[in-house]
Scaffold this motif. Structure first.
Motif, short mmCIF file in Angstrom:
data_model
loop_
_atom_site.label_atom_id
_atom_site.label_comp_id
_atom_site.label_asym_id
_atom_site.label_seq_id
_atom_site.Cartn_x
_atom_site.Cartn_y
_atom_site.Cartn_z
N ILE A 142 0.85 -1.20 0.00
CA ILE A 142 0.00 0.00 0.00
C ILE A 142 0.88 1.25 0.00
O ILE A 142 2.03 1.20 0.44
CB ILE A 142 -0.89 0.02 1.26
CG1 ILE A 142 -0.05 -0.24 2.51
CG2 ILE A 142 -1.99 -1.02 1.16
CD1 ILE A 142 -0.81 -0.03 3.77
N ASN A 156 -2.82 -1.09 -9.67
CA ASN A 156 -3.25 -0.71 -8.31
C ASN A 156 -4.77 -0.74 -8.22
O ASN A 156 -5.34 -1.21 -7.23
CB ASN A 156 -2.72 0.69 -7.99
CG ASN A 156 -1.19 0.71 -8.01
OD1 ASN A 156 -0.59 0.40 -9.04
ND2 ASN A 156 -0.59 1.00 -6.89
N ASP A 172 -7.34 -2.86 -5.68
CA ASP A 172 -8.39 -2.27 -4.84
C ASP A 172 -9.72 -2.96 -5.11
O ASP A 172 -10.56 -3.10 -4.22
CB ASP A 172 -8.52 -0.77 -5.13
CG ASP A 172 -7.24 -0.06 -4.71
OD1 ASP A 172 -6.50 -0.69 -3.91
OD2 ASP A 172 -6.97 1.05 -5.18
N GLU A 176 -6.78 -2.32 5.66
CA GLU A 176 -5.64 -1.45 5.91
C GLU A 176 -5.80 -0.74 7.25
O GLU A 176 -4.88 -0.67 8.06
CB GLU A 176 -5.59 -0.43 4.77
CG GLU A 176 -4.27 0.24 4.54
CD GLU A 176 -4.38 1.26 3.42
OE1 GLU A 176 -4.98 0.91 2.40
OE2 GLU A 176 -3.91 2.39 3.59
#
Lengths: 123, 384, 105, 174
Positions: free
Chosen positions: B102, B193, B197, B300
């Motif tokens: 991340i 990326n 997600d 996260e």
């Protein structure tokens, strides 16, 4: 857009510097043997080579490379279709499916012809 | 690349460090391969030099540097020396675009009397907008390293080996390009990326208008595209000339294929290229199908708050959460690399015509069928 | 005349002209058919560059779509050109351009 | 955006040098490799022109497929280097070069006008990304897209026919 390209150019230079540096280092640091002719001959696994090193090699690689180019262009046309298909699947899904279906079918016919005509045989 | 010198410096250093990380992974993988093959063949493998043979890597590296650098008789000297470097470039350029973890937020801080503003750094080499297309384009240059090596060493065997290896590599590149069409259709973007997600949370999808959620499965790509994942993984074997697809380098027939005349460090650079391709392949499979750096249960924020309790919120906490996710990425990468090595020491080698038939007559139709079926199912899933 | 500070459309078109001329020189001067085919690829790429530069200048994607098609056609042309070159090579054991006169009649 | 001219001139110089390499190298293998370099630097130029997808396609189709075909075919012909790569004596070549130089100047003159005329604010990337290219490809140019599909198949069948012909690579008489 430029801030994505500059790191790539920088890495390209880093790889070249690393590669050339290591090769130069090993050329210098390498063990120096006196030149003898036998070792310089191309490696023939013991059997003394008869003809010139690069005799004529059969040309059947040509067809693989040509069919690779043509199917690579098909793959490259598929990529923009992906974006459009996943975005406009609600309003134009059928139209897009049909157009790409025709394109792929025409090329699949080419592939079937190629397989049937034995162009890809590696005898 | 950044507002001020600090950010530009960190970005460039990050790219170089990731390249060196890939270079450093090669002796590690060689050691893993030798120990792994020994384990599979019920023998010990290197254990003399240092504990468990770990210092064997150092010994090999030093040995490679001091070996005699031999250049065959009528070889094209410049091309002969340039080939290993050309073989190294595609893998290195491709590995920078793979997201490793991340992004890291760095708060403003004081240094050298100047206050440096808050930054966010991407935990990867370079964040490319057209991620996967860039990786495929760069790895398509892989054929040049082989062709140069085969041509420059002016040796019948190596020329034949180089032609066969590049013919095999380009045939399986087709399979590679087509097998990800299915998964890209579902994600609808090229940016790696954004793909990761999309793989957050439990497995949920819509079919014919009604939503389904399966809580116990993570929302990874492999549950949408199991066949696509398998085909992509197979093509990666062929791309990096790994067994059972390494016939052009087979000892039996072609002596050593395109790197017959190479020795010492130049040989090691070809291995770096090969292992580099392996790592890029494993990284891509992880990013597409195994949720990249995501951990199924945790998100996260939970990890960040957990770490913040001990260390206190701030740059250090962000760094540690990024490291946690990076470890999960490394674990998945190592698992896939072990499968590469495991397959190498169990499966026999293909004969060249069966190898090419597999590439053209089975993989290509399968990947096309996979893409077509995904398109039709997606039409029913989202179109209506 | 040559403005180096900021890059404008003219720089790209000038570069495209330079590339096109080099390709044309290659076609006229070289004897080997394969190098002539390569020079033709060079000319096509010069045209691609001009297309992309104009598409960027007018902010229309049409130029890029045309470049897409030019690439497909250039690849097809190279494939067929090399097929003929291989046939000539197998018959006359050479690839110079003068051997191609025998294709007449 | 002050680094833009440096990157442009870096790529422009490299493209010109490798393009000259294609034409002037005596041995065809070296000119094929210079062509691959030209494609690589051209894809960098496309990247600067905000055409990222095209830069990648250029690398995949040209540098990764067409030039690999050229290199493979050249390797099959094993021409080390040709005896006289350039046709005609130097006087003939000189006259050819003179004509070409004249033609080049005629083309290049309007470009210098274009340099001053076009404004330089076109440098900021104006969101010309792949999606717009894809939408246009499947809305306005759909017919050309299908025709290219047919063209590719025709070329494939043509290449196979040529290869299997009497003198072809796969000729059965061998």
């Amino acid at each position: 857009m430029l801030d994505q390209l500059l790191p790539v150019i920088f890495l390209f230079c880093v790889v070249i510097v690393f590669g050339v540096g290591m090769i130069a280092l090993t050329q210098l640091a390498g063990f120096k043997a006196k030149k003898n002719l036998v070792k310089m001959m191309p490696y023939e696994s013991g059997v003394p080579g008869q003809e010139a090193a690069t005799t004529k090699v059969s040309v059947k690689f040509y067809l693989t490379a040509v069919s690779f180019i043509l199917f690579d262009i098909e793959v490259v046309f598929l990529y923009p279709w992906l974006l459009v298909y996943s975005d406009y699947i609600k309003p134009h899904g059928a139209f897009l499916l049909g157009s790409m279906g025709l394109f792929v079918l025409v090329l699949v016919y080419g592939l079937i012809y190629e397989i049937k005509s034995g162009a890809l045989e590696w005898d | 690349m950044g507002k001020d010198i600090f950010e530009v410096g960190i970005n460039l250093a990050k790219v170089a460090v990731i390249f060196l990380m890939m270079i450093q992974a090669v002796p590690l993988l060689v050691w893993l391969e030798r120990r792994g093959s020994a384990f599979i063949q019920n023998r010990l493998g290197p254990n003399r030099v240092g504990p468990l043979g770990l210092l064997q890597l150092l010994a090999d590296a030093v040995k490679f540097i001091f070996k005699e650098q031999f250049i065959p008789g009528n070889a094209a000297k410049f091309l002969f020396l340039a080939a290993p470097v050309v073989a190294l470039i595609p893998a290195a350029l491709a590995f920078t675009a793979i997201p490793l973890s991340i992004p890291i937020q760095v708060e403003a801080f004081e240094m050298l009397g100047k206050s440096w503003g808050p930054y966010t750094f991407q935990f990867q080499g370079v964040k490319m907008d057209s991620g996967i297309i860039y990786i495929l384009a760069v790895s398509s240059l892989g054929a040049y390293g082989l062709l140069l090596a085969g041509w420059a060493s002016a040796n019948k065997y190596s020329l034949m080996g180089a032609l066969r290896a590049s013919a095999q590599m380009i045939s399986y590149e087709l399979g590679l390009g087509l097998s990800i069409v299915g998964i890209l259709m579902i994600y609808g973007t090229f940016d790696l990326n954004a793909m990761i997600d999309m793989q957050k949370g439990p497995l949920q999808f819509s079919f014919l208008g009604s939503e389904y959620v399966i809580p116990f499965l993570p929302n990874w790509g492999i549950f949408y595209q199991p066949l696509g994942a398998l085909l992509f993984f197979i093509c990666n074997f062929a791309e990096s000339n790994r067994l059972p697809f390494d016939l052009p380098e087979s000892e039996g027939e072609l002596v050593a294929g395109f790197h017959t005349e190479y020795g010492g460090f130049k040989m090691l650079m070809f291995f770096m290229g090969e292992y580099g391709h392996m790592m890029v392949g494993a990284g891509l499979v992880t990013t597409f199908y195994l949720g990249g750096y995501l951990i199924p249960g945790l998100t996260e924020d939970t990890v960040r708050t957990l770490i913040a309790t001990e260390v206190g919120a701030g740059t250090v906490a962000n760094l540690l959460t990024a490291l946690v996710f990076h470890v999960s990425f490394i674990v998945k990468l190592a698992l896939l690399l072990w499968i590469f090595i495991w397959v190498r020491w169990t499966l026999p080698r293909f004969r060249y015509d069966t190898l090419m038939n597999l590439g053209w007559k089975t993989l290509l139709p399968w990947t096309l069928a996979n893409a077509a079926i995904t398109a039709i199912v997606l039409y029913f899933a989202r179109g209506i | 005349m040559l403005e180096l500070s900021n890059i404008t459309l003219g720089h790209f078109i000038l570069l495209s002209c330079v590339l096109f001329t080099i390709g044309m020189v290659g076609v006229l001067v070289r004897r080997n058919v394969i190098v002539i085919l390569m020079s033709i690829e060079l000319m096509l790429n010069a045209v691609n560059l001009a297309f992309v530069a104009f598409s960027r200048h007018h902010n229309l994607a049409d130029g890029q779509v045309i470049v897409f098609f030019v690439m497909a056609i250039a690849a097809a042309e190279a494939a067929i050109g090399l097929a003929i070159a291989i046939s000539v090579f197998r018959k006359f054991n050479g690839v110079e351009i003068r051997l191609f006169e025998n294709l007449k009649g | 955006m002050d680094i833009y001219p440096i990157v442009f001139h870096f790529f422009a110089a490299l493209v010109t040098i490798s393009a000259l390499g294609v034409v002037l190298m005596p041995s065809p293998i070296y000119s094929a490799l210079c062509l691959a370099l030209t494609m690589l630097f051209l894809s960098g130029l496309f990247f600067i022109l905000d055409a990222q997808f095209l830069a990648a396609v250029q690398l995949m189709v040209y540098a990764g497929a067409v030039v690999v075909l050229f290199v493979m075919v050249l390797m099959l012909f094993d021409l080390r280097n040709e005896n006289q790569p350039f046709s005609g004596n130097w006087r003939v070549n000189l006259s050819k070069l003179g004509v070409i130089a004249l033609g080049f100047i005629l083309i290049a003159l309007p470009c210098t006008y274009l340099m001053k005329a076009s404004n330089s604010e076109w440098l900021q990337s104006r969101g010309l990304e792949t999606k717009k290219l894809a939408e246009l490809l499947f809305s306005k140019h759909i017919f050309a897209f299908e025709v290219v599909g047919a063209l590719l198949t025709v070329v494939l069948i043509g290449a196979i026919a040529l290869a299997k012909a009497k003198g072809g690579t796969h000729a059965r008489t061998e």
